[in-house]
Enzyme design. Structure first.
Site, PDB file in Angstrom:
ATOM      1  N   SER A  62       5.452 -12.664   1.039  1.00 52.21           N
ATOM      2  CA  SER A  62       6.787 -13.254   0.950  1.00 52.21           C
ATOM      3  C   SER A  62       7.867 -12.208   1.223  1.00 52.21           C
ATOM      4  CB  SER A  62       7.006 -13.947  -0.401  1.00 52.21           C
ATOM      5  OG  SER A  62       6.920 -13.024  -1.464  1.00 52.21           O
ATOM      6  N   ASP A  79       6.345   3.365   3.116  1.00 53.18           N
ATOM      7  CA  ASP A  79       7.439   3.329   2.150  1.00 53.18           C
ATOM      8  C   ASP A  79       8.744   3.051   2.890  1.00 53.18           C
ATOM      9  OD1 ASP A  79       9.609   4.370   0.329  1.00 53.18           O
ATOM     10  OD2 ASP A  79       7.856   4.726  -0.944  1.00 53.18           O
ATOM     11  N   ASN A 135       3.602   7.980 -10.212  1.00 59.00           N
ATOM     12  CA  ASN A 135       4.621   8.038 -11.256  1.00 59.00           C
ATOM     13  C   ASN A 135       4.216   7.082 -12.373  1.00 59.00           C
ATOM     14  OD1 ASN A 135       6.204   9.729  -9.590  1.00 59.00           O
ATOM     15  ND2 ASN A 135       7.063   7.945  -8.562  1.00 59.00           N
ATOM     16  N   ALA A 141       9.674   8.488 -13.684  1.00 58.72           N
ATOM     17  CA  ALA A 141      10.465   7.910 -12.589  1.00 58.72           C
ATOM     18  C   ALA A 141       9.727   6.792 -11.853  1.00 58.72           C
ATOM     19  CB  ALA A 141      10.945   8.983 -11.608  1.00 58.72           C
ATOM     20  N   GLN A 142       8.937   5.989 -12.591  1.00 59.97           N
ATOM     21  CA  GLN A 142       8.273   4.833 -11.975  1.00 59.97           C
ATOM     22  C   GLN A 142       9.306   3.727 -11.807  1.00 59.97           C
ATOM     23  OE1 GLN A 142       4.837   3.327 -14.077  1.00 59.97           O
ATOM     24  NE2 GLN A 142       4.428   1.781 -12.527  1.00 59.97           N
ATOM     25  N   SER A 143       9.537   3.311 -10.567  1.00 53.08           N
ATOM     26  CA  SER A 143      10.570   2.308 -10.309  1.00 53.08           C
ATOM     27  C   SER A 143      10.007   0.925 -10.015  1.00 53.08           C
ATOM     28  CB  SER A 143      11.483   2.760  -9.166  1.00 53.08           C
ATOM     29  OG  SER A 143      10.737   2.975  -7.998  1.00 53.08           O
ATOM     30  N   VAL A 144       8.692   0.814  -9.820  1.00 54.14           N
ATOM     31  CA  VAL A 144       8.043  -0.485  -9.652  1.00 54.14           C
ATOM     32  C   VAL A 144       6.830  -0.497 -10.576  1.00 54.14           C
ATOM     33  CG1 VAL A 144       6.877  -2.071  -8.063  1.00 54.14           C
ATOM     34  CG2 VAL A 144       8.790  -0.672  -7.242  1.00 54.14           C
ATOM     35  N   HIS A 148       0.884   2.329  -8.075  1.00 46.93           N
ATOM     36  CA  HIS A 148       0.912   2.685  -6.654  1.00 46.93           C
ATOM     37  C   HIS A 148       0.788   4.190  -6.484  1.00 46.93           C
ATOM     38  CE1 HIS A 148       5.111   2.544  -8.064  1.00 46.93           C
ATOM     39  NE2 HIS A 148       5.429   3.412  -7.098  1.00 46.93           N
ATOM     40  N   HIS A 150       1.664   7.230  -4.004  1.00 48.64           N
ATOM     41  CA  HIS A 150       2.458   7.699  -2.875  1.00 48.64           C
ATOM     42  C   HIS A 150       1.625   8.736  -2.137  1.00 48.64           C
ATOM     43  CE1 HIS A 150       6.516   6.262  -4.184  1.00 48.64           C
ATOM     44  NE2 HIS A 150       5.950   6.330  -5.386  1.00 48.64           N
TER      45      HIS A 150
END
Length: 162
Positions: A62, A79, A135, A141-144, A148, A150
């Protein structure tokens, strides 16, 4: 079957390498060091809401992304705000909020994510090395809040990283 998907996915990745169009990018605010910290704080506050993450939306198609590889366990994509010349993410299809939430039942999946990261890095031409980053939580600093990895490469990484 997985090996065929890997080869097919990596071949697609080579064809798409470096050519991100606006329509292929998932939306995220660009933010340097402080922007990422602010995003992590907001994400930690929102995590309890149980809403689908941007990564869940990429998995269900989506939200568009430049997908480099996929199989029945994971997905690899570029990314949207790369921090290195080559920067892609490896995510499990099954949402795990944080690395600190994994259990013994996730051992095989975690190993699979690392193997896929290494094979994709090789296919992306990162023979001289790369950095893997996970993260965890607000202070990491994990933003989602969907586990995951990187994978960053294509330049000399500095040390210390933080």
């Amino acid at each position: 079957m997985a090996a065929v998907l890997l080869v097919r996915g990596l071949a697609r990745g080579w064809a798409a390498r470096g050519a991100l169009s606006q329509g292929q990018r998932y939306t995220a605010a660009a933010g340097g060091r402080d922007g990422e910290v602010d995003k992590a704080r907001r994400a930690a506050a929102e995590e309890a809401g149980g809403q689908p993450t941007i990564f869940s939306k990429i998995i269900d198609r989506s939200v568009p992304a430049t997908i480099l590889y996929e199989d029945d366990k994971c997905l690899v994509f570029r990314d949207v705000a790369p921090q290195a010349p080559i920067h892609f993410l490896v995510i499990p299809r099954r949402p795990i909020p944080r690395i600190s939430c994994v259990g013994a039942q996730d051992t095989e999946l975690l190993g699979h994510l690392l193997v896929v990261a290494a094979r994709t890095a090789q296919a992306e031409g990162l023979a001289d090395g790369y950095r893997l980053v996970i993260n965890d939580g607000k202070d990491g600093a994990q933003s989602v809040y969907h586990l995951h990895l990187h994978v960053l490469g294509g330049r000399q990484m500095g040390w210390p990283p933080g």
